[in-house]
Design a protein around this motif. Structure first.
Motif, short mmCIF file in Angstrom:
data_model
loop_
_atom_site.label_atom_id
_atom_site.label_comp_id
_atom_site.label_asym_id
_atom_site.label_seq_id
_atom_site.Cartn_x
_atom_site.Cartn_y
_atom_site.Cartn_z
N ASN A 19 71.23 22.16 48.15
CA ASN A 19 71.16 20.75 48.53
C ASN A 19 69.81 20.20 48.08
N ARG A 20 69.85 19.26 47.14
CA ARG A 20 68.62 18.68 46.61
C ARG A 20 68.56 17.17 46.83
N ARG A 21 69.19 16.74 47.91
CA ARG A 21 69.28 15.31 48.19
C ARG A 21 67.91 14.64 48.28
N ASP A 22 66.94 15.32 48.85
CA ASP A 22 65.66 14.69 49.13
C ASP A 22 64.59 14.99 48.08
N LYS A 215 78.15 19.27 48.77
CA LYS A 215 77.20 20.31 49.18
C LYS A 215 75.83 20.08 48.56
N GLY A 217 74.35 17.34 48.15
CA GLY A 217 73.61 16.29 48.86
C GLY A 217 73.85 14.89 48.35
#
Length: 404
Positions: A19-22, A215, A217
């Protein structure tokens, strides 16, 4: 066997997705405030008295409010001088207040009232008794017509000279979001390629792409997902039936999803097995056409020049002419941002002048009905001196994801 294709499975690959959303933060209130100031300056320059933003990506881009459109007009009025005012049904007022990034009065209209009269009241309060009103060019016809009917003494134009003009000049923050989204989708593309095996269906691949984007993000699953095998790859927007993968098939996957509102959009084509001479020829031609597009891209050129460069390579190889198939049946690419397709459009004859910060795809498809098609899609950003890729293009027909 094509390097990086096959040898794994969907469960294993899904488990590896981080998860690299941020990794890049979303756009904040300060940048939205700068956009609002830029819009008002542009309006003053063009002699526009007020701007109506419907519940579209224009509203989201300028104000941060992501509401969407319905049968009830919802949006915002921005005068060339003065404060932003939001308009919505009265029963939505309190909810809308919780959704705001930028402050402003929220004006409501009751179900038995005319929302377009509320619009005129907002303009009157802003001292816009006449002049030119720019209507969101993504608004639905009934909203635009309702506003025109309520203001017979005003002149109306589309909002593009303000909204599209500004949205095409992406900030460094926007480019970073697009680059992050593209890179995440490219990694998912590579994971999908590793999970392929004989007998897998396009439906199974689509299910993996949806789960992997969630998954990773993204804001949601894919906004679009085209998965094609074999002869079906010749149809740029796919076919209405699933296919089953066989040795020697061309695989084409075109997929993208929103990350903090900004869209990814990556297409990869490769061969499951050993490429034939014909497949190798067409893949290499498409790769060369894509490279010609970025070689032509620079600030100050017309958008159509990118299509000319891309199409010129395809036609010189004996395909076409023009948009005829076998050949390249569609434009060379499109702009991208909060919408997966937005200005500028890299289409033959396109006269829009590219400025630094413009982003868009270079995605030639070589379609050969009855055989297969190849499309390689990556996105560029126009820089002060040329253009740069947001993702590295496919490496080669034998190693499309650059594994070796």
């Amino acid at each position: 066997m094509t390097i990086g294709v096959g040898g794994s499975d969907f469960a294993t690959e899904l488990g590896r997705i981080p998860n690299r959303r941020d990794a890049v933060p979303p756009i904040g209130a300060e940048e939205h405030a700068r956009r609002l100031a830029a819009a008002q300056a542009r309006m003053a320059e063009l002699g526009i008295a007020a701007l109506w933003l419907d519940g579209t990506t224009n509203l989201a881009w300028l104000t941060g409010l992501r509401h969407g459109q319905s049968e009830r007009p919802v949006g915002a009025v921005l005068p060339a001088r003065g404060a932003l005012t939001y308009l919505c049904p009265a029963f939505e007022v309190e909810r809308l207040k919780t959704m705001l990034t930028l402050p402003g009065e929220v004006r409501g209209w009751e179900e038995d009232e005319d929302p377009y009269l509320a619009f005129t009241d907002i303009l009157r309060a802003a001292d816009v008794a006449g002049g030119t009103v720019a209507l969101d060019d993504l608004a639905r016809v009934f909203v635009a017509e309702g506003m025109r009917g309520a203001l017979p003494n005003h002149r109306f134009i589309a909002s593009a000279p303000v909204t599209s003009h500004l949205r095409q000049r992406k900030s460094e923050h926007e480019v970073a979001l697009l680059r992050q989204a593209m890179g995440m989708t490219l990694d998912i593309q590579a994971a999908a390629a590793r999970a392929l095996r004989p007998g897998v269906t396009t439906t199974e691949v689509g299910d993996f792409l949806a789960a992997a984007h969630r998954k990773a993000g993204f804001d949601s699953g894919p906004a679009f997902s085209i998965v094609l095998f074999g002869e079906a790859t010749a149809y740029p927007h796919g076919v209405p039936y699933p296919q089953t993968l066989a040795e020697g098939d061309v695989v084409l996957i075109d997929v993208g999803a929103p990350l903090h509102g900004y869209m990814s959009d990556i297409t990869r084509s490769y061969i499951f097995g050993e490429p034939s001479a014909r497949q190798r020829q067409i893949w290499n031609l498409d790769h060369a056409a894509q490279a010609a597009g970025i070689a032509a891209a620079r600030p100050g050129i017309a958008a159509g020049a990118i299509d000319d460069a891309v199409r010129g390579v395809v036609v010189a190889a004996g395909f076409g002419p023009g948009h005829k198939v076998p050949g390249l049946p569609h434009r060379a690419g499109h702009g991208i941002g909060l919408d997966v397709h937005e200005a500028p459009y890299f289409v033959r004859g396109g006269k829009e002048i590219l400025a630094p910060g413009a982003t868009g795809s270079i995605e030639p498809t070589i379609a050969i009905y009855g055989e297969f098609g190849i499309r390689l899609e990556d996105h560029i950003v126009i820089t002060e001196t040329g253009a740069a890729w947001l993702t590295a293009p496919a490496k080669s027909v034998d190693d499309p994801f650059g594994v070796a």
